[in-house]
Each structure stands twice: as C-alpha cells, then as structure tokens.
Design a protein around this motif. Sequence first.
Motif, PDB file in Angstrom:
ATOM      1  N   THR A 274       0.921  -1.181   0.252  1.00  0.00           N
ATOM      2  CA  THR A 274      -0.106  -0.136   0.063  1.00  0.00           C
ATOM      3  C   THR A 274       0.832   1.143  -0.006  1.00  0.00           C
ATOM      4  N   VAL A 275       2.312   1.315  -0.088  1.00  0.00           N
ATOM      5  CA  VAL A 275       3.103   2.257  -0.040  1.00  0.00           C
ATOM      6  C   VAL A 275       2.811   3.146  -1.272  1.00  0.00           C
ATOM      7  N   ASP A 276       2.692   4.462  -1.293  1.00  0.00           N
ATOM      8  CA  ASP A 276       2.370   5.418  -2.530  1.00  0.00           C
ATOM      9  C   ASP A 276       3.703   6.108  -2.877  1.00  0.00           C
ATOM     10  N   VAL A 277       4.517   6.358  -1.936  1.00  0.00           N
ATOM     11  CA  VAL A 277       5.663   7.128  -2.165  1.00  0.00           C
ATOM     12  C   VAL A 277       6.764   6.858  -1.172  1.00  0.00           C
ATOM     13  N   VAL A 278       7.879   6.549  -1.773  1.00  0.00           N
ATOM     14  CA  VAL A 278       9.157   6.425  -1.119  1.00  0.00           C
ATOM     15  C   VAL A 278      10.155   7.739  -1.070  1.00  0.00           C
ATOM     16  N   ILE A 279      10.347   8.031   0.044  1.00  0.00           N
ATOM     17  CA  ILE A 279      11.346   9.284   0.420  1.00  0.00           C
ATOM     18  C   ILE A 279      12.698   8.932   1.018  1.00  0.00           C
ATOM     19  N   PRO A 280      13.635   9.439   0.509  1.00  0.00           N
ATOM     20  CA  PRO A 280      14.909   9.221   0.799  1.00  0.00           C
ATOM     21  C   PRO A 280      15.282  10.206   2.301  1.00  0.00           C
ATOM     22  N   VAL A 281      16.074   9.783   3.139  1.00  0.00           N
ATOM     23  CA  VAL A 281      16.395  10.960   4.109  1.00  0.00           C
ATOM     24  C   VAL A 281      17.638  11.449   3.337  1.00  0.00           C
ATOM     25  N   PRO A 282      17.159  13.004   3.469  1.00  0.00           N
ATOM     26  CA  PRO A 282      17.982  13.995   2.506  1.00  0.00           C
ATOM     27  C   PRO A 282      19.534  14.045   3.192  1.00  0.00           C
ATOM     28  N   LEU A 283      20.449  14.537   2.279  1.00  0.00           N
ATOM     29  CA  LEU A 283      21.709  15.002   2.787  1.00  0.00           C
ATOM     30  C   LEU A 283      21.536  16.680   2.815  1.00  0.00           C
ATOM     31  N   HIS A 284      22.334  17.260   3.495  1.00  0.00           N
ATOM     32  CA  HIS A 284      22.550  18.756   3.235  1.00  0.00           C
ATOM     33  C   HIS A 284      23.260  19.054   1.972  1.00  0.00           C
TER      34      HIS A 284
ATOM     35  N   ASN B  33       1.790  18.761  -1.121  1.00  0.00           N
ATOM     36  CA  ASN B  33       0.763  18.370  -2.042  1.00  0.00           C
ATOM     37  C   ASN B  33       0.942  16.866  -2.511  1.00  0.00           C
ATOM     38  N   LYS B  34       2.305  16.527  -2.685  1.00  0.00           N
ATOM     39  CA  LYS B  34       2.802  15.625  -3.211  1.00  0.00           C
ATOM     40  C   LYS B  34       2.390  14.247  -2.372  1.00  0.00           C
ATOM     41  N   ILE B  35       2.358  14.419  -1.121  1.00  0.00           N
ATOM     42  CA  ILE B  35       2.308  13.112  -0.181  1.00  0.00           C
ATOM     43  C   ILE B  35       0.996  13.481   0.754  1.00  0.00           C
ATOM     44  N   ALA B  36       0.130  14.293   0.548  1.00  0.00           N
ATOM     45  CA  ALA B  36      -0.908  14.395   1.296  1.00  0.00           C
ATOM     46  C   ALA B  36      -1.758  13.243   1.319  1.00  0.00           C
ATOM     47  N   GLY B  37      -2.301  12.767   2.430  1.00  0.00           N
ATOM     48  CA  GLY B  37      -3.035  11.435   2.423  1.00  0.00           C
ATOM     49  C   GLY B  37      -2.463  10.125   2.116  1.00  0.00           C
ATOM     50  N   LYS B  38      -1.064  10.292   1.779  1.00  0.00           N
ATOM     51  CA  LYS B  38      -0.372   8.994   1.048  1.00  0.00           C
ATOM     52  C   LYS B  38       0.147   8.061   2.309  1.00  0.00           C
ATOM     53  N   HIS B  39       0.523   6.817   1.884  1.00  0.00           N
ATOM     54  CA  HIS B  39       1.446   5.952   2.522  1.00  0.00           C
ATOM     55  C   HIS B  39       2.793   6.399   2.116  1.00  0.00           C
ATOM     56  N   VAL B  40       3.706   6.810   3.058  1.00  0.00           N
ATOM     57  CA  VAL B  40       5.153   7.072   2.595  1.00  0.00           C
ATOM     58  C   VAL B  40       6.133   6.225   3.323  1.00  0.00           C
ATOM     59  N   LEU B  41       6.734   5.827   2.693  1.00  0.00           N
ATOM     60  CA  LEU B  41       7.978   4.773   3.116  1.00  0.00           C
ATOM     61  C   LEU B  41       9.269   5.637   2.935  1.00  0.00           C
ATOM     62  N   LEU B  42       9.803   5.947   4.215  1.00  0.00           N
ATOM     63  CA  LEU B  42      10.863   6.686   4.546  1.00  0.00           C
ATOM     64  C   LEU B  42      11.917   5.868   4.471  1.00  0.00           C
ATOM     65  N   VAL B  43      13.212   6.084   3.830  1.00  0.00           N
ATOM     66  CA  VAL B  43      14.421   4.975   3.801  1.00  0.00           C
ATOM     67  C   VAL B  43      15.422   5.729   4.081  1.00  0.00           C
ATOM     68  N   ASP B  44      16.580   5.100   4.708  1.00  0.00           N
ATOM     69  CA  ASP B  44      17.954   5.553   5.122  1.00  0.00           C
ATOM     70  C   ASP B  44      18.827   4.308   5.043  1.00  0.00           C
ATOM     71  N   ASP B  45      20.000   4.538   5.153  1.00  0.00           N
ATOM     72  CA  ASP B  45      21.124   3.346   5.375  1.00  0.00           C
ATOM     73  C   ASP B  45      21.195   2.809   6.540  1.00  0.00           C
ATOM     74  N   ILE B  46      21.412   3.219   7.749  1.00  0.00           N
ATOM     75  CA  ILE B  46      21.627   2.441   8.820  1.00  0.00           C
ATOM     76  C   ILE B  46      20.724   3.127   9.979  1.00  0.00           C
ATOM     77  N   ILE B  47      19.821   2.320  10.638  1.00  0.00           N
ATOM     78  CA  ILE B  47      19.241   2.855  11.719  1.00  0.00           C
ATOM     79  C   ILE B  47      19.838   2.631  13.141  1.00  0.00           C
ATOM     80  N   THR B  48      20.435   3.388  13.949  1.00  0.00           N
ATOM     81  CA  THR B  48      20.807   3.195  15.222  1.00  0.00           C
ATOM     82  C   THR B  48      19.888   3.580  16.219  1.00  0.00           C
ATOM     83  N   THR B  49      19.843   4.717  16.577  1.00  0.00           N
ATOM     84  CA  THR B  49      18.850   5.296  17.373  1.00  0.00           C
ATOM     85  C   THR B  49      17.550   5.687  16.923  1.00  0.00           C
TER      86      THR B  49
END
Length: 225
Positions: free
Chosen positions: A109-119, A182-198
């Motif tokens: 049911t994921v609608d949008v995939v968003i990466p954790v951004p870099l500065h 507006n791109k993600i309003a009401g969506k199921h977002v999958l947030l992705v990153d390389d490593i989860i620590t805390t």
Amino acid sequence: MLTDFLNLCFPKVCYACNALLGDNEQFACTNCRHQFPVTNFHFNNDDSVLKVFYGRLPVQHATALFRFEKKGMVQQLIHNLKYRGFEEVGTFLGAWLGTELKQIPAYQTVDVVIPVPLHKNKLRKRGYNQVTKFGQEIAKSLEANFTDDVLIKVSNTSSQVTKNRITRWLNNSEIFKATNLNKIAGKHVLLVDDIITTGATMEACGTVLLKNNNLKISVAAMAIA
C-alpha cells in the motif's frame, strides 16, 4: 572481447570482501551473499525496528535488510557506497529489499518512497545521496512514486556516529523541513535510510512530514545497528 579486456584492466570485485567476482556474479560474491546477516523482519512479523520508534513516531511498519556489525561485511558494503563512490551498491540493496517487500501486503500500500536527505554541502561534496538508488529500486518494486524534493536538510550537522540517543535527537530535531507537501498528502510514505541506530534521524524526518499532512509513515533501512 571488449568485456574480457575491461575485466582484465578493471576487475570486478565483491563490495563486501573485495574478492574477485566470477563471470556470473554481480556486486557481491556468492560466499558473501550466503553469509550476509539478513534480518527477515518483514517476513517474520518481527517488530524489532518498530520498537525503536515506540512512543516517538507513529510508524505503521518498519524493517531493515541487514544487521549492522562493526568491522563486518555490511559495514564494508555501506562504506563502499558512502565513501568510495560505488552507488551501484544502493541499487543492489534496493532491488534485494524491494523484491522482498513487494511480497508483503503491508508494504503493497506504499504510495511514495522518500529518502532521508543530505545537506546540500555534503551532497555537493559526495556527488550523490547514498540512499537515492536504494529508494528508487524499492519504489520500482512496489510500483510507488519516488520523490526527493519533499524533505530538505537545512542544517549541516556533524557526524552522528558517536552521539547518544538524546544528543542525536537534539541534533536532528530542527534540521529538516518539508516542501511540496501536496505530493504526499493522504499518502502512505515509506521513509528510507542506510543505517538505523537510535532512530533519531528518521524520527526527525517523520515528525516534520506529519506536522502538515494526513499521512501514514513506514520506514525501511539497509541495516539496523
């Protein structure tokens, strides 16, 4: 003949152990593929990653492909991705995890995939966001949209490696902002990153996204420490 010549001059090596790859091997050798510390969280309904966010961020579903171990093959793999310019590692891991997630109803049911951004400064220096290709491959497998212009990192923070959970949260709590909501309003977002620590970075990103949108958030990472 050209391929043989290129392989002779620029031999393909395993990004996890640096061994030479065989003709039918890509990215990682067969031996490493069999030894990767896969979690199978999403197959086993294991909530180990979800527990990281309990009471902090209302996450729907959460998983990680590998367990991260210091001086292990996953660390070597991600080091090659982040610091040696081997962006194809992200493609490899994203295709792997994406193929698995598309079998799980919760992620279908994921609608949008968003990466954790870099500065922008770090992005300019590195030349790429190490999570982009990972996210793109997952989005392709899930037939979801991929967007990297909704989350922006506005503060160039120092390395997170040695910080504890509280310090990480304080360091991350006001460094992201959201745009093009507006791109993600009401969506199921999958947030992705390389490593989860805390989980502090994903928590900060998710909190920003949830401020102005009626949406659901799930998370996925290459590895969990």
